[in-house]
Design a protein around this motif. Structure first.
Motif, PDB file in Angstrom:
ATOM      1  N   SER A 249       0.903  -1.360   0.088  1.00 20.89           N
ATOM      2  CA  SER A 249       0.284  -0.361  -0.352  1.00 20.89           C
ATOM      3  C   SER A 249       0.876   1.595   0.067  1.00 20.89           C
ATOM      4  N   THR A 250       2.126   1.393   1.078  1.00 20.52           N
ATOM      5  CA  THR A 250       2.648   2.187   0.609  1.00 20.52           C
ATOM      6  C   THR A 250       3.179   2.579  -0.829  1.00 20.52           C
ATOM      7  N   LEU A 251       4.162   1.879  -1.985  1.00 23.60           N
ATOM      8  CA  LEU A 251       3.734   1.611  -2.895  1.00 23.60           C
ATOM      9  C   LEU A 251       2.963   2.792  -3.857  1.00 23.60           C
ATOM     10  N   TYR A 252       1.975   2.038  -3.269  1.00 21.51           N
ATOM     11  CA  TYR A 252       0.557   2.651  -4.588  1.00 21.51           C
ATOM     12  C   TYR A 252       0.367   3.971  -4.042  1.00 21.51           C
ATOM     13  N   ASN A 253      -0.127   3.783  -3.078  1.00 16.97           N
ATOM     14  CA  ASN A 253      -0.016   5.766  -2.528  1.00 16.97           C
ATOM     15  C   ASN A 253       0.972   6.683  -2.996  1.00 16.97           C
ATOM     16  N   LEU A 254       1.683   6.540  -2.886  1.00 15.28           N
ATOM     17  CA  LEU A 254       2.982   7.102  -3.820  1.00 15.28           C
ATOM     18  C   LEU A 254       3.057   7.384  -5.370  1.00 15.28           C
ATOM     19  N   LEU A 255       2.600   5.849  -5.643  1.00 12.61           N
ATOM     20  CA  LEU A 255       2.331   6.224  -7.197  1.00 12.61           C
ATOM     21  C   LEU A 255       1.747   7.273  -7.657  1.00 12.61           C
ATOM     22  N   ILE A 256       0.349   7.333  -6.829  1.00  9.89           N
ATOM     23  CA  ILE A 256      -0.678   8.104  -7.462  1.00  9.89           C
ATOM     24  C   ILE A 256      -0.945   9.596  -6.647  1.00  9.89           C
ATOM     25  N   LYS A 257      -0.021   9.213  -5.560  1.00 12.34           N
ATOM     26  CA  LYS A 257       0.333  10.842  -5.341  1.00 12.34           C
ATOM     27  C   LYS A 257       1.777  11.487  -6.336  1.00 12.34           C
ATOM     28  N   TYR A 258       2.581  10.865  -7.012  1.00 16.39           N
ATOM     29  CA  TYR A 258       2.763  11.345  -7.536  1.00 16.39           C
ATOM     30  C   TYR A 258       2.713  11.625  -8.779  1.00 16.39           C
ATOM     31  N   SER A 259       1.262  11.034  -9.155  1.00 12.21           N
ATOM     32  CA  SER A 259       0.893  10.577 -10.451  1.00 12.21           C
ATOM     33  C   SER A 259      -0.166  12.167 -10.468  1.00 12.21           C
ATOM     34  N   LYS A 260      -0.507  12.416  -9.614  1.00  6.49           N
ATOM     35  CA  LYS A 260      -1.421  13.284  -9.131  1.00  6.49           C
ATOM     36  C   LYS A 260      -0.150  14.737  -9.232  1.00  6.49           C
ATOM     37  N   PHE A 261       0.794  14.900  -8.716  1.00  2.52           N
ATOM     38  CA  PHE A 261       1.702  15.948  -8.427  1.00  2.52           C
ATOM     39  C   PHE A 261       2.079  16.257 -10.112  1.00  2.52           C
ATOM     40  N   CYS A 262       1.803  15.103 -10.330  1.00  7.24           N
ATOM     41  CA  CYS A 262       2.419  15.133 -12.181  1.00  7.24           C
ATOM     42  C   CYS A 262       1.140  16.417 -13.689  1.00  7.24           C
ATOM     43  N   ASP A 263       0.505  15.810 -12.360  1.00  2.00           N
ATOM     44  CA  ASP A 263      -0.967  16.698 -13.433  1.00  2.00           C
ATOM     45  C   ASP A 263      -1.322  18.105 -12.976  1.00  2.00           C
ATOM     46  N   GLU A 264      -1.188  18.111 -11.760  1.00  2.00           N
ATOM     47  CA  GLU A 264      -1.047  20.212 -10.985  1.00  2.00           C
ATOM     48  C   GLU A 264       0.499  20.433 -11.613  1.00  2.00           C
ATOM     49  N   ASN A 265       1.797  20.051 -12.238  1.00  2.00           N
ATOM     50  CA  ASN A 265       1.971  20.111 -12.328  1.00  2.00           C
ATOM     51  C   ASN A 265       2.513  20.777 -13.801  1.00  2.00           C
ATOM     52  N   ASN A 266       1.723  19.707 -14.782  1.00  5.88           N
ATOM     53  CA  ASN A 266       2.096  20.048 -16.256  1.00  5.88           C
ATOM     54  C   ASN A 266       3.255  19.148 -16.530  1.00  5.88           C
ATOM     55  N   LEU A 267       2.916  18.356 -16.050  1.00  9.38           N
ATOM     56  CA  LEU A 267       4.356  17.171 -15.931  1.00  9.38           C
ATOM     57  C   LEU A 267       3.887  15.918 -16.654  1.00  9.38           C
ATOM     58  N   SER A 268       2.776  15.757 -16.876  1.00 11.97           N
ATOM     59  CA  SER A 268       1.906  14.605 -18.103  1.00 11.97           C
ATOM     60  C   SER A 268       1.915  15.050 -19.404  1.00 11.97           C
ATOM     61  N   ARG A 269       1.697  13.957 -19.694  1.00  9.07           N
ATOM     62  CA  ARG A 269       1.620  13.322 -21.478  1.00  9.07           C
ATOM     63  C   ARG A 269       0.849  12.408 -22.122  1.00  9.07           C
ATOM     64  N   ASP A 270      -0.546  12.511 -22.080  1.00  8.53           N
ATOM     65  CA  ASP A 270      -1.167  11.387 -22.655  1.00  8.53           C
ATOM     66  C   ASP A 270      -0.178   9.964 -23.268  1.00  8.53           C
ATOM     67  N   ASP A 271       0.724  10.672 -24.092  1.00  7.57           N
ATOM     68  CA  ASP A 271       1.136   9.385 -25.000  1.00  7.57           C
ATOM     69  C   ASP A 271       2.543   8.969 -24.249  1.00  7.57           C
ATOM     70  N   LEU A 272       2.534   9.515 -23.132  1.00  2.00           N
ATOM     71  CA  LEU A 272       4.446   9.267 -22.443  1.00  2.00           C
ATOM     72  C   LEU A 272       4.195   8.373 -21.134  1.00  2.00           C
ATOM     73  N   PRO A 273       4.879   8.187 -20.964  1.00  2.00           N
ATOM     74  CA  PRO A 273       4.789   7.074 -19.487  1.00  2.00           C
ATOM     75  C   PRO A 273       5.238   7.682 -17.869  1.00  2.00           C
ATOM     76  N   LEU A 274       4.755   7.195 -17.067  1.00  2.00           N
ATOM     77  CA  LEU A 274       3.871   7.516 -15.771  1.00  2.00           C
ATOM     78  C   LEU A 274       5.424   8.608 -15.340  1.00  2.00           C
ATOM     79  N   MET A 275       7.020   8.097 -15.484  1.00  2.00           N
ATOM     80  CA  MET A 275       7.832   8.685 -15.212  1.00  2.00           C
ATOM     81  C   MET A 275       8.333   9.501 -16.414  1.00  2.00           C
ATOM     82  N   ILE A 276       8.673  10.043 -17.133  1.00  4.59           N
ATOM     83  CA  ILE A 276       9.628  10.593 -18.694  1.00  4.59           C
ATOM     84  C   ILE A 276       8.611  11.497 -18.357  1.00  4.59           C
ATOM     85  N   ASP A 277       9.504  12.917 -17.889  1.00  3.66           N
ATOM     86  CA  ASP A 277       9.315  13.741 -17.700  1.00  3.66           C
ATOM     87  C   ASP A 277       8.728  14.533 -19.383  1.00  3.66           C
ATOM     88  N   PRO A 278       8.156  15.662 -19.967  1.00  4.80           N
ATOM     89  CA  PRO A 278       7.980  15.767 -20.795  1.00  4.80           C
ATOM     90  C   PRO A 278       9.260  16.772 -21.726  1.00  4.80           C
TER      91      PRO A 278
END
Length: 362
Positions: A249-278
């Protein structure tokens, strides 16, 4: 090399005889590349093909004038070629080199390009044989994985620090390989390291993850990210690497929180993996450097990111987890590799269990 040799063949007797004569006269470096293109491409995964072509390049460097016919029934010629490679490579790499060379030559025999090969009593001479005692001891004593206390210390620090950083603004980090660009956040580095600690996944598997691959109890490993040539998503190392990894559960919660962090800071892109910054290029070497700095700070001996995978396996073995389950978690088809790499640890566990058994029944 003639393009005609890799074109659709004409199966007339004269054409076959002509092709055999042409291939028989090839330099071995040309034959080895021809062999890869005709017998390997399309049959093995791109990551493995890349290794074969890398080896072909080494052969061309080491023996540009060696001919296929020179290796026909010549133990001396084969030994010489292997020795050239071994002058600058470790024993395991030299053994792999020999295996690939002999594999290609066996095809040459079966196809009638040469009459035979001699493989008995071939020695594996490698660079270790030139090392002095201190150099050998340094390698022998090199950390292969973290001890339990070191593992817990690193895991606790990474999890706590990452949780803290995900509540902050992106901390930008300069990639030393691309100093002109700000490329990756500290949060991303820590997230990659955290996944490695919690799962033992390979680096390319980790950075190939998307949010859709993550559920509360599992990570679906079904692809990788080609960080070496930057061509995007790629296949896993082999079929057994496609798996569902159980996570805590620790890792799961960190991954979900990291995903939200990326969305909030415009670090997400639909065609990229979760941990590849644009617009970034992420390398194993830069993650290793980040990990080394963290380990130095914690006064823990340095291990590479790949050694986190070894650590993951050793921690589970030490806690009595069955080998078949461990093999499935890390993407091995059976327990052979775990026995090979961690056999000594398994022996220690068996000795410990023997002591416990004596205590119970003694």
């Amino acid at each position: 090399m003639s393009e005609a040799l890799v074109a659709q063949p004409n199966f007339s007797a004269d054409t076959i005889k002509g092709a055999q004569k042409t291939i028989s006269r090839m330099k071995f470096c040309d034959y080895f590349e021809w062999f890869i293109k005709n017998y390997k491409e399309g049959h093995i995964r791109p990551v493995t093909i890349q290794k074969w072509f890398t080896m072909a390049h080494r052969i061309r460097e080491l023996a540009p004038d060696l001919h296929l016919k020179d290796l026909e029934n010549s133990r001396l010629a084969l030994q010489w070629l292997i020795d050239q490679f071994g002058k600058t490579h470790r024993r395991v790499s030299t053994m792999n080199f020999k295996t690939m060379i002999v594999h290609s030559l066996r095809y040459a025999v079966e196809d009638g390009y040469i009459e035979g090969i001699k493989t008995k009593n071939i020695n594996i001479n490698s660079i270790e044989q030139t090392w002095n005692h201190d150099e050998l001891q340094k390698v022998v004593n090199q950390k292969k994985f973290l001890e339990m206390g070191e593992f817990n210390k690193l895991k606790g620090y990474i999890d706590f620090k990452l949780e803290e950083m995900l509540d902050q603004e992106p901390i930008l980090s300069v990639n030393p390989l691309l100093p002109e660009k700000i490329v990756t956040t500290e949060q991303t580095y820590y997230m990659i390291i955290s996944v490695g600690i919690h799962t033992g996944m390979r680096f390319a598997e980790v950075i190939g993850l998307t949010i859709d691959d993550i559920t509360p109890n599992k990570i679906d490993v079904n692809k990788t990210w080609d960080y070496k040539t930057n061509t995007g998503y790629a296949l896993t190392k082999n079929d057994s690497s496609i798996r569902k990894v159980d996570i805590d559960s620790t890792l799961y919660n960190l991954l979900i929180k990291y995903s939200k962090f990326c969305d909030e800071n415009n670090l997400s892109r639909d065609d990229l993996p979760l941990m590849i910054d644009p617009d970034t290029k992420l390398y194993n070497a830069t993650v290793n450097e980040k990990l080394y700095k963290i380990l130095d700070k914690l006064n823990i001996p340095r291990v590479s990111y790949h050694k986190l995978r070894h650590t993951y396996v050793s921690v589970m073995l030490s806690n009595g987890i069955q080998m078949n389950y461990i093999a499935k978690q890390v993407g091995h088809s059976n327990t052979n590799m775990i026995n090979k790499v961690y056999g000594h640890l398994q022996k220690e566990i068996e000795e410990r269990e023997a002591s416990r058994t004596n205590a119970i029944f003694g």
